[in-house]
Scaffold this active site. Structure first.
Site, short mmCIF file in Angstrom:
data_model
loop_
_atom_site.label_atom_id
_atom_site.label_comp_id
_atom_site.label_asym_id
_atom_site.label_seq_id
_atom_site.Cartn_x
_atom_site.Cartn_y
_atom_site.Cartn_z
N LYS A 188 35.22 1.95 35.68
CA LYS A 188 35.82 0.79 36.33
C LYS A 188 37.22 0.61 35.77
CE LYS A 188 31.41 -1.70 36.79
NZ LYS A 188 30.67 -2.95 36.42
N HIS A 189 38.07 -0.10 36.52
CA HIS A 189 39.43 -0.34 36.05
C HIS A 189 39.41 -1.25 34.83
CE1 HIS A 189 41.37 1.76 39.30
NE2 HIS A 189 40.67 1.08 40.19
N GLU A 190 40.30 -0.97 33.90
CA GLU A 190 40.42 -1.80 32.70
C GLU A 190 40.75 -3.23 33.10
OE1 GLU A 190 39.68 -2.89 29.58
OE2 GLU A 190 40.18 -0.84 28.99
#
Length: 567
Positions: free
Chosen positions: A200-202
């Site tokens: 997942k995106h940070e």
């Protein structure tokens, strides 16, 4: 009576649970059940109900599906001292076993394919397979004494196939392989990535696997721009005609992004009230327009062939294009000035934080600083992304778009660095050692700049690595990785030919179709189905890998049928 509060780094304590009093009964102590985050280490603070006095504080990194108890005991009623002990009732599961199993399955499939290919090189085996697949054709070849089927001979007898074969040899497979690798990881991540946090995106500063792929796609787009424009001009196309193609392709990409690949496209193309204006294809389209036009306007005849006299031959792929570098540096100056000098109401100048409870809750409505403010001002809050990655951890309430206006400047810079990689390939054609050396030098240079900007830390640098902001350090770091990755793929695929680029080569040849298709059919079977356990990594990973693999198979079949969707 007590209250429990968790704390993330640089965040305000957030109320987690109220623990009722035990009323002096040891057999029925006060209890409260809560669920906590397992991605980051947490600090648990227990406060007393009287005077909000701090009773104890514990730092711990909880594991997935573990069962824990925080046991609080009163040691002295007179001094009101307590002890806090964390007890592991049930250990956390090893959530990475599904990844290991999936890896072994794919390695097994790869091993079978490699063994099969080796067997196909044996003439009796190959003839037997051809006979089983197409017995009439095989018999005809044998009867006519032409021997075993030969793809080279059949290609040379067909003018169309001969032209196709020539074009395929001239095209660098490493570029399509690089593009396909980025695209397949992007598809897997967009489908959920098995619900693992690193897919997942940070939330804000930092990097995960999901944050790597989009800038790589932008980078290789820049490389392709250099090669394709050079080819069109070399074959006699006028600059006016090429500019027309650039404008048309940019328009189609932006149109696809707004109308087709949009979170609320199901509401119809005319549902403008909450339509998200920025997006991935929109940014790609605008970036392509700027970088391709920049290359077209300032390209110089004879520069790539080496006929121009250069004061410094070592910089022959840079010096002829000094106007482009001036333009890019001016764009970066604009980004720096707007980011650090633009006054944002209610926020400190130059703020780069997530807002919400970040920075100890001092600036809750300042998500993204100047970048968020510009988008809300020019596009309106309803027309930008409503669920940014910062909303979960930092509990932000302001909409923020990671594909917004200000970040597009640095996306242009990323594509321009890819353009530079393309120029290296053109200037040093067939000089593989020179190409790889320059890729390595560029990677080192970008890495050094990143180290200076970030101070080699996640939070303490001058400009942290941040995908949401598309910070300059994010671009230099991603380009550092991109040059190295392109070097490796170029060496394996085009220099030593140890790898054909499969299976990533096939989606790389049909990138727009695969990207658009995976977005449009995301919620349809067989790409998605109802799961038995929505909390299971294994089920999510199976579904997401199946969907991603299907797109690889689709792209392979389209490649075999010579079907390519080009814009």
């Amino acid at each position: 009576m007590s209250s429990l509060h968790p704390l993330l780094p640089q965040c305000l304590y957030q109320f987690l649970a109220f623990v009722p009093p035990s009323n002096g009964s040891r057999s029925k102590p006060g209890t409260a059940a809560v669920t906590v985050d397992t991605q980051h280490p947490l600090t648990l603070l227990l406060n007393g109900s009287v005077g909000d006095r701090e009773l104890c504080k514990i730092q711990y990194h909880f594991g997935e599906f573990g069962n824990y108890s925080l046991v609080v005991k009163t040691l002295s009623t007179s001094t009101k001292t307590v002890s806090c002990d964390l007890v592991v009732n049930e250990g956390p599961i090893n959530s990475y076993l599904p990844i290991l199993f999936a890896f072994l399955v794919y390695m097994g499939i790869l091993a079978i394919l490699i063994v099969g290919r080796l067997f196909m090189k044996i003439d009796p085996v190959r003839n037997w397979v051809y006979k089983k697949l197409n017995p009439r054709e095989t018999d005809r070849l044998i009867n006519s004494e032409l021997g075993s089927p030969n793809t080279t001979d059949s290609a040379s007898s067909d003018p169309t196939l001969r032209l196709w074969s020539t074009a395929s040899r001239q095209r660098l497979r490493s570029l399509d392989t690089f593009r396909g690798l980025s695209l397949i990881i992007m598809v897997f991540v967009n489908y959920g990535g098995g619900k693992y946090w690193f897919f997942k995106h940070e939330s804000w500063n930092g990097l995960t696997v999901a944050d790597l792929v989009f800038p790589w796609f932008v980078f290789i787009m820049g490389t392709s721009i250099s090669l394709s424009l050079s080819s069109m001009l070399r074959w006699g196309s006028s600059k006016g005609r090429v500019l027309g193609k650039i404008l048309w392709r940019s328009f189609l990409l932006i149109l696809l992004g707004i109308i087709v690949v949009n979170p609320n496209y199901c509401l119809g193309p005319l549902s403008w009230d909450d339509l998200r204006i920025p997006g991935v294809l929109q940014r790609l389209g605008f970036t392509y327009l700027v970088v391709a036009a920049l290359e077209l306007v300032f390209t110089r005849a004879g520069a790539e062939s080496g006929t121009l006299e250069m004061p410094c031959p070592a910089l022959q792929d840079i010096l002829p294009y000094w106007p482009q570098w001036i333009f890019i540096l001016m764009l970066e100056a604009v980004w720096l000035c707007l980011t650090f000098l633009l006054p944002v109401p209610g926020c400190p100048r130059g703020y780069l934080g997530p807002g919400g409870i970040g920075d100890f809750g001092k600036y809750p409505n300042c998500t993204g600083g100047a970048a968020g403010y510009i988008d809300r001002l020019l596009l309106g809050e309803k027309h930008i992304y409503q669920h940014p990655s910062s909303s979960v951890i930092y509990q932000t309430t302001m909409p923020y778009d990671p594909e917004g206006i200000l970040g597009t400047i640095n996306t242009i810079f990323m594509a321009f660095l890819g353009l530079q990689a393309g120029k290296i390939i053109l200037f040093y054609k067939d000089q593989h050692k020179q190409v790889m050396t320059r890729f390595f030098i560029w990677s080192i240079a970008m890495g050094i700049i990143s180290a200076i900007l970030t101070k080699c830390s996640k939070e303490e640098g001058f400009i942290p690595i941040n995908k949401n902001l598309w910070s300059i350090s994010y671009v230099t770091t991603m380009s550092c990785f991109a040059f190295i990755l392109l070097l490796l793929i170029y060496y394996l695929v085009d220099v030593k030919r140890l790898w054909s680029g499969a299976p990533f080569f096939y989606p790389g040849m049909n990138s727009i179709l695969v990207y658009t298709g995976h977005e449009v059919f995301e919620n349809y079977f067989p790409f998605k189905w109802k799961m038995q356990d929505s909390q299971s990594h294994a089920e999510h990973l199976t579904q997401n890998l199946t969907a991603t693999t299907l797109w690889v198979i689709i792209s392979y079949l389209l490649y075999r049928k010579r079907i390519f969707w080009k814009i």
